[in-house]
Enzyme design. Structure first.
Site, PDB file in Angstrom:
ATOM      1  N   HIS A 387       0.841  -1.203   0.000  1.00 21.18           N
ATOM      2  CA  HIS A 387       0.000   0.000   0.000  1.00 21.18           C
ATOM      3  C   HIS A 387       0.879   1.258   0.000  1.00 21.18           C
ATOM      4  O   HIS A 387       0.725   2.139  -0.855  1.00 21.18           O
ATOM      5  CB  HIS A 387      -0.900  -0.027   1.241  1.00 21.18           C
ATOM      6  CG  HIS A 387      -1.818   1.147   1.362  1.00 21.18           C
ATOM      7  ND1 HIS A 387      -3.146   1.094   1.006  1.00 21.18           N
ATOM      8  CD2 HIS A 387      -1.607   2.420   1.805  1.00 21.18           C
ATOM      9  CE1 HIS A 387      -3.707   2.275   1.216  1.00 21.18           C
ATOM     10  NE2 HIS A 387      -2.799   3.104   1.711  1.00 21.18           N
ATOM     11  N   GLU A 388       1.812   1.318   0.944  1.00 25.92           N
ATOM     12  CA  GLU A 388       2.655   2.519   1.068  1.00 25.92           C
ATOM     13  C   GLU A 388       3.625   2.658  -0.108  1.00 25.92           C
ATOM     14  O   GLU A 388       3.923   3.775  -0.548  1.00 25.92           O
ATOM     15  CB  GLU A 388       3.415   2.515   2.398  1.00 25.92           C
ATOM     16  CG  GLU A 388       2.519   2.546   3.641  1.00 25.92           C
ATOM     17  CD  GLU A 388       1.535   3.708   3.673  1.00 25.92           C
ATOM     18  OE1 GLU A 388       1.761   4.726   2.984  1.00 25.92           O
ATOM     19  OE2 GLU A 388       0.507   3.590   4.377  1.00 25.92           O
ATOM     20  N   HIS A 391       1.815   4.400  -2.894  1.00 32.65           N
ATOM     21  CA  HIS A 391       1.890   5.864  -2.743  1.00 32.65           C
ATOM     22  C   HIS A 391       3.264   6.377  -3.171  1.00 32.65           C
ATOM     23  O   HIS A 391       3.383   7.367  -3.886  1.00 32.65           O
ATOM     24  CB  HIS A 391       1.675   6.260  -1.278  1.00 32.65           C
ATOM     25  CG  HIS A 391       0.258   6.186  -0.808  1.00 32.65           C
ATOM     26  ND1 HIS A 391      -0.782   6.776  -1.489  1.00 32.65           N
ATOM     27  CD2 HIS A 391      -0.290   5.617   0.300  1.00 32.65           C
ATOM     28  CE1 HIS A 391      -1.913   6.569  -0.822  1.00 32.65           C
ATOM     29  NE2 HIS A 391      -1.647   5.865   0.256  1.00 32.65           N
ATOM     30  N   HIS A 394       3.799   6.321  -6.890  1.00 31.44           N
ATOM     31  CA  HIS A 394       2.975   7.380  -7.498  1.00 31.44           C
ATOM     32  C   HIS A 394       3.768   8.693  -7.462  1.00 31.44           C
ATOM     33  O   HIS A 394       3.901   9.390  -8.472  1.00 31.44           O
ATOM     34  CB  HIS A 394       1.666   7.504  -6.717  1.00 31.44           C
ATOM     35  CG  HIS A 394       0.626   8.344  -7.398  1.00 31.44           C
ATOM     36  ND1 HIS A 394      -0.624   8.569  -6.852  1.00 31.44           N
ATOM     37  CD2 HIS A 394       0.624   9.038  -8.563  1.00 31.44           C
ATOM     38  CE1 HIS A 394      -1.335   9.340  -7.661  1.00 31.44           C
ATOM     39  NE2 HIS A 394      -0.586   9.649  -8.703  1.00 31.44           N
TER      40      HIS A 394
END
Length: 598
Positions: A387-388, A391, A394
């Site tokens: 998940h991190e 980010h 991105h």
């Protein structure tokens, strides 16, 4: 290991490298001094912004200052998060915070002065080749112009700001500081004080009596304060209506969506499409009832484990390898960037004494992103890692392809990249699983994400919409009315196989998100957009991957809805939510097959 290590005792191989931002405290201090001197020069542009060349120079100075302050602020706070008890890091963080406030003050004249230009003059600026780099900024300023008031009115609204934060502050103090819950019995029969933190642990208990007592005790406590809590929520709604009227919006919902330029259809489509697919949620509740082996399914059974104790120990190094494998559909370049993050000090892995809890991805433009974890060797932590890193990558692609000003993406987009990584990891794990128990554990983990992130957040979003619309039409909402609205929504969302306990009618009173109005829908849209991307990538391959990487590289260079649309996910239509629902239906089918096979 029961004793946490001090920061200085932890293995450097598992710590992030903040020296990639500043090599030393001396270097930080030098940049701080440079910013302070540059900040004083911003005033030179005041009163001159009708000249395109002066405006360009002003924007360039603004970018330079903002980037320096961002670097100083990010470094100081990440240093503070390594050990929050360390006094030197605390004062560095406070020094950076004050500098950030000073920057806001130094730049405060820019937007009002640009907006004081006539429409023709502003249009000329937008079309000017000299200002081409700042076209999106100027277009956004012009879009906001209709809702910016005169200088004296803006000054008055700014003064109201402290008053307007009162409902949220009062709720926060009441909810976190003053509200005390009675004791309940834990699994060992011991009397333990109920707290917010323990509540979810109790609801996840295998012992049904523990779940039931915690549930009733929680809402009984809120029920005793229902009049105060209703007054607080109503005050927040009234505040929202005041701002919407003052700024000439047609509604509070319209005002809330305007900032990100999100069409109202995105919000209404979400609610309408989820309503259409509520039979899927009802089917999942029927399955949950069957798996738990209960005559009646109650609200306090929603978090109960559906699979008998199933342990999935996964070390950090194993988690890195599995995550890397699962993200291979995104192509060699993406996987190479992920490996770069693993190898070159992006990630702070393990808990240490004084370290900030939780997990996040952060960083400053011009250096690689960073990720803070508090890794445990389990499935949850592996999902947190992917998940991190979603980010982080991105930001990596956005920063690498956009100028500083256009690299910042909105929260509406942020959760898409992180949730897509989770969806790919889940698809990979399910594809590799040969053990029925493990497969059921994974399927229930994923199905519950749909339940909590899509259905539950949409129900919250619908509650907010109803409450604001009724108040805007002149109704006064009593505690009884708020409870009835909330109870009826639960009946609708959970279906006939759920006994909707009367106590749940008070749940509206404990949701802090209701004081950050019309925000929760972004969880549901982000999850749906990510699920849609995942489906396209797994079914289409390279063309979908190229579109998705284009999305990552776009940063905030256009309005969020347009960036997603170009990448093949049109959130103004029901299609992405429909695609997410088809994935949810497939999960339920697989769970039903495993259940019937027993």
């Amino acid at each position: 290991m029961s004793q946490l290590l001090k920061r200085s005792e932890t293995d450097a191989a598992y710590r992030w490298k903040l020296e990639d931002i500043f090599l030393s405290q001396k270097q930080w201090d030098e940049e701080y001094d440079k910013v302070k001197s540059l900040m004083g020069k911003m005033a030179e542009y005041q009163g001159k912004l009708s000249d395109p060349m002066q405006l360009k120079a002003c924007f360039e100075r603004e970018d330079e200052l903002s980037l320096h302050v961002e670097r100083l602020y990010v470094f100081a706070n990440m240093k503070h998060h390594e050990d929050m008890a360390e006094p030197g890091n605390q004062s560095l963080s406070e020094k950076a915070r004050k500098l950030s406030v000073e920057l806001g003050e130094a730049l405060s004249f820019v937007t009002p002065e640009v907006l004081s230009l006539t429409d023709d003059a502003l249009d000329a600026m937008i079309k000017s080749e000299q200002l081409a780099k700042y076209r999106h900024t100027l277009e956004e300023m012009r879009r906001q112009k209709a809702h910016v008031l005169s200088k004296s009115e803006e000054a008055l609204l700014a003064q109201v700001g402290n008053v307007s934060s009162a409902p949220g502050n009062i709720f926060g103090m009441l909810n976190n500081a003053d509200m005390k819950f009675p004791k309940v019995k834990n699994e060992n029969g011991e009397e333990v004080e109920l707290t917010h933190g323990r509540y979810i642990q109790f609801l996840e208990s295998k012992n049904r009596e523990v779940r039931k007592e915690a549930f009733h005790t929680m809402y009984d406590t809120y029920g005793k304060l229902k009049n105060t809590l209703a007054a607080t929520l109503n005050a927040n709604v009234t505040k929202n209506i005041f701002y919407a009227k003052a700024r000439k919006y047609d509604s509070v919902l319209g005002m809330s969506l305007y900032g990100d330029n999100i069409p109202k259809e995105v919000y209404t489509n979400l609610i309408d499409t989820i309503h259409k697919h509520l039979p899927l949620m009802h089917r999942y509740m029927e399955l949950r009832k069957k798996l738990l082996g209960v005559d009646e399914l109650h609200m306090y059974d929603l978090f109960a484990p559906l699979v008998e104790e199933f342990d999935m120990p996964i070390s950090y190094d194993e988690a890195k390898g599995i995550v890397k494998e699962s993200l291979k559909p995104l192509g060699e370049d993406y996987v190479a960037a992920l490996q770069d993050g693993y190898d070159n000090g992006w990630i702070d892995v393990y808990e240490n004494e004084g370290k900030r809890s939780g997990a996040y991805s952060w960083g400053s433009y011009g250096t690689h992103p960073y990720v803070l974890l508090n890794h445990k060797d389990n499935l949850n932590s592996m999902f947190t890692l992917t998940h991190e890193m979603g980010h982080a990558l991105h930001s990596y692609y956005s920063d690498g392809n956009q100028d500083y000003r256009d690299a910042q993406y909105t929260i509406f987009l942020a959760e898409v990249a992180s949730t897509l990584n989770e969806a790919l990891l889940m698809d990979y794990l399910l594809g590799k699983s040969t053990d029925d128990k493990e497969k059921m554990y994974l399927l229930t983990y994923y199905a519950d994400q749909f339940r909590t992130t899509v259905f539950r957040q949409t129900m919250f979003a619908e509650f907010e919409k109803i409450v604001h619309e009724r108040t805007e039409s002149g109704e006064s909402l009593t505690p009884q009315e708020l409870s009835k609205i909330y109870y009826d929504l639960n009946v609708n969302y959970y279906g006939k196989d759920m006994v909707v306990d009367k106590d749940i009618e008070m749940e509206w009173a404990r949701i802090p998100h209701f004081y950050n109005s019309f925000y929760v829908y972004k969880y549901a849209t982000g999850f749906s957009a990510a699920t849609s991307f995942c489906k396209q990538i797994l079914e289409e391959g390279q063309p979908a991957v190229d579109r998705y990487l284009g999305f990552l590289k776009s940063g905030g260079s256009d309005f969020s809805i347009n960036i997603l649309k170009k990448a093949g996910v049109d959130m103004s239509t029901p299609e992405p939510i429909e695609q997410a629902m088809s994935v949810f239906e497939d999960l339920i089918k697989q769970m039903e097959q495993l259940t019937s096979g027993k």
